[in-house]
Design a protein around this motif. Sequence first.
Motif, PDB file in Angstrom:
ATOM      1  N   UNK A   1       0.724  -1.202  -0.118  1.00  0.00           N
ATOM      2  CA  UNK A   1       0.212   0.004   0.000  1.00  0.00           C
ATOM      3  C   UNK A   1       0.713   1.230  -0.009  1.00  0.00           C
ATOM      4  N   UNK A   2       2.034   1.167   0.505  1.00  0.00           N
ATOM      5  CA  UNK A   2       2.841   2.201   0.780  1.00  0.00           C
ATOM      6  C   UNK A   2       4.161   2.409  -0.172  1.00  0.00           C
ATOM      7  N   UNK A   3       4.858   3.499   0.204  1.00  0.00           N
ATOM      8  CA  UNK A   3       6.011   3.859  -0.448  1.00  0.00           C
ATOM      9  C   UNK A   3       6.949   3.893   0.553  1.00  0.00           C
ATOM     10  N   UNK A   4       7.935   2.990   0.463  1.00  0.00           N
ATOM     11  CA  UNK A   4       8.957   3.018   1.738  1.00  0.00           C
ATOM     12  C   UNK A   4      10.454   3.291   1.181  1.00  0.00           C
ATOM     13  N   UNK A   5      10.951   4.178   2.079  1.00  0.00           N
ATOM     14  CA  UNK A   5      12.229   4.404   2.032  1.00  0.00           C
ATOM     15  C   UNK A   5      13.316   4.012   3.371  1.00  0.00           C
ATOM     16  N   UNK A   6      13.973   3.434   3.089  1.00  0.00           N
ATOM     17  CA  UNK A   6      15.105   2.948   3.936  1.00  0.00           C
ATOM     18  C   UNK A   6      16.386   3.145   3.983  1.00  0.00           C
ATOM     19  N   UNK A   7      17.017   3.588   5.135  1.00  0.00           N
ATOM     20  CA  UNK A   7      18.528   4.076   5.021  1.00  0.00           C
ATOM     21  C   UNK A   7      18.890   2.540   5.806  1.00  0.00           C
TER      22      UNK A   7
END
Lengths: 258, 240
Positions: free
Chosen positions: A203-209
């Motif tokens: 459902x979402x957009x995920x940005x992970x460092x």
Amino acid sequence: MSDNPQNKVKIEARDVQVFYGEAQALHGIDLDLNANEVTALIGPSGCGKSTFLRCINRMNDVIDGCRVAGTITIDGQDVYSPEIDVVELRARVGMVFQKPNPFPKSIYDNVAYGPRIHGLAQSREQLDHIVESSLKRAGLWAEVRDRLSASGTSLSGGQQQRLCIARAIAVSPDVVLMDEPCSALDPIATAVIEELMEELRKDYTIVIVTHSMQQAARISQRTAYFHLGNVVEHGATQQIFTNPKNQQTEAYISGKIG
Amino acid sequence: MEDQHIVTAFDRDLAELNRMIAQLGGMAEQQLATATRLLDARDPAPIDALIAKDKELDALEFLLNERAIEMIAIRSPMATDLRRIIAAVKIASVLERIGDYAKNIAKRSRVIIASETNRSDSISLTRMASLVQQMLNQVLDAYATSDAESAIDVWDRDQEVDQLHTSMYRDLLQMISAQSEVAEVSSHLLFIAKNIERIGDHTTSIAEQVYFLVHGSLPSDDRPKADDSSGTNLGSQKKR
Ligand SMILES: Nc1ncnc2c1ncn2[C@@H]1O[C@H](COP(=O)(O)OP(=O)(O)OP(=O)(O)O)[C@@H](O)[C@H]1O
Ligand SMILES: [Mg+2]
């Protein structure tokens, strides 16, 4: 872990430059982040990953002397336009920070805070439900179900981080930004969070460092390699980790002296 | 080698893997050379030692696999490192197979030497064997120096091996149908030719791995297929 070419661009960054006083931390970042994907930002310490992440939900606004130039749009809407309500933006774009930062409130209230101020629950039962399901998805429920009124700060570091994740997802954001969310977690809790990300991206957009190359390779569909405030390489994760095009990327991911 | 790793033990591990490939390659080369030489000289003396030595290749391949698995588990290799380890595992298994073919050539040679009344020499067999040995030698060098171009050259040269095999196959078939008393020896020679042809194919697959190691993809064009012995039958031979 195939990436779907049809996934459309959710966040578009163009020539993003960030200055802390005189010092320039980002030198013109161009990056498209797709909806329904996990994008991993990797790169050596101090290369500007957290700085870039904070641009997306305007967390840099609160840092003294920090100036952002260039444009970032979410669904085509300029995040830095004067019409944007920053509080609303941060509800749409949730963030989990490098260091866990629970409010000095009960575990329950930490999670209930966002849904309350955004009016997401019509009744106490609904609120209870949001709190419970958020804690479950963050893999913390079993450990805290009997002590929901205890202070969030009384939890261990890893538990606090999961509490912050529960807090971030409780408001059903569009975009979730995660800055090294698992650096304080044990392998089981890490696996729970990784599983959660895989579920959330539907459902979402995920940005992970992340500083774990294995984690980036496991969970993301796309990877961007940051170096000294620039994006050196951006592409399908599978390609970046098996056959990077850039020599600096290769050196970094395989732990070589560049 | 290439860039150094920050964790120097990783470099030592990779160097060890390369050393094992070099050793395994050297052993496979030697087995093949011994097998072709003893057949050529009709000298059965080295056969038993050759067969015994095959176990050493098997053991070394096994050891290499164990080291590779260990490295993958401990070092979580990425990019070129990962490709290098996977390529090493695949190449080791090919070298082990080449050893098996050499052993099989030696076993068949024993029968040929024992049953031959007068020699049924075959120039093309010697030619094929020496070609394949050169290819194997070159591809092992290409691996050691990560030279994809040289690997591709080896890959191309397999065509000649295939052509030689096809013509030998025809000759031997004709020989068998003309003089049935040489059928046993000739059919062993037929299988030996096939073994050498297979070693050529395996050598090209090492070449592919070297290319993969360097470029991260396999060579794109299909190798031109020159071996059409599978379409050869006695009927068509006789019509000509
Ligand atoms: N609040 C701040 N004030 C001044 N300079 C800052 C601030 N935050 C970051 N910087 C500087 O900006 C650059 C990028 O920092 P940033 O925190 O974005 O790096 P990072 O890639 O997230 O590193 P790490 O992996 O160590 O978290 C660094 O040189 C850093 O010193
Ligand atoms: Mg950071």
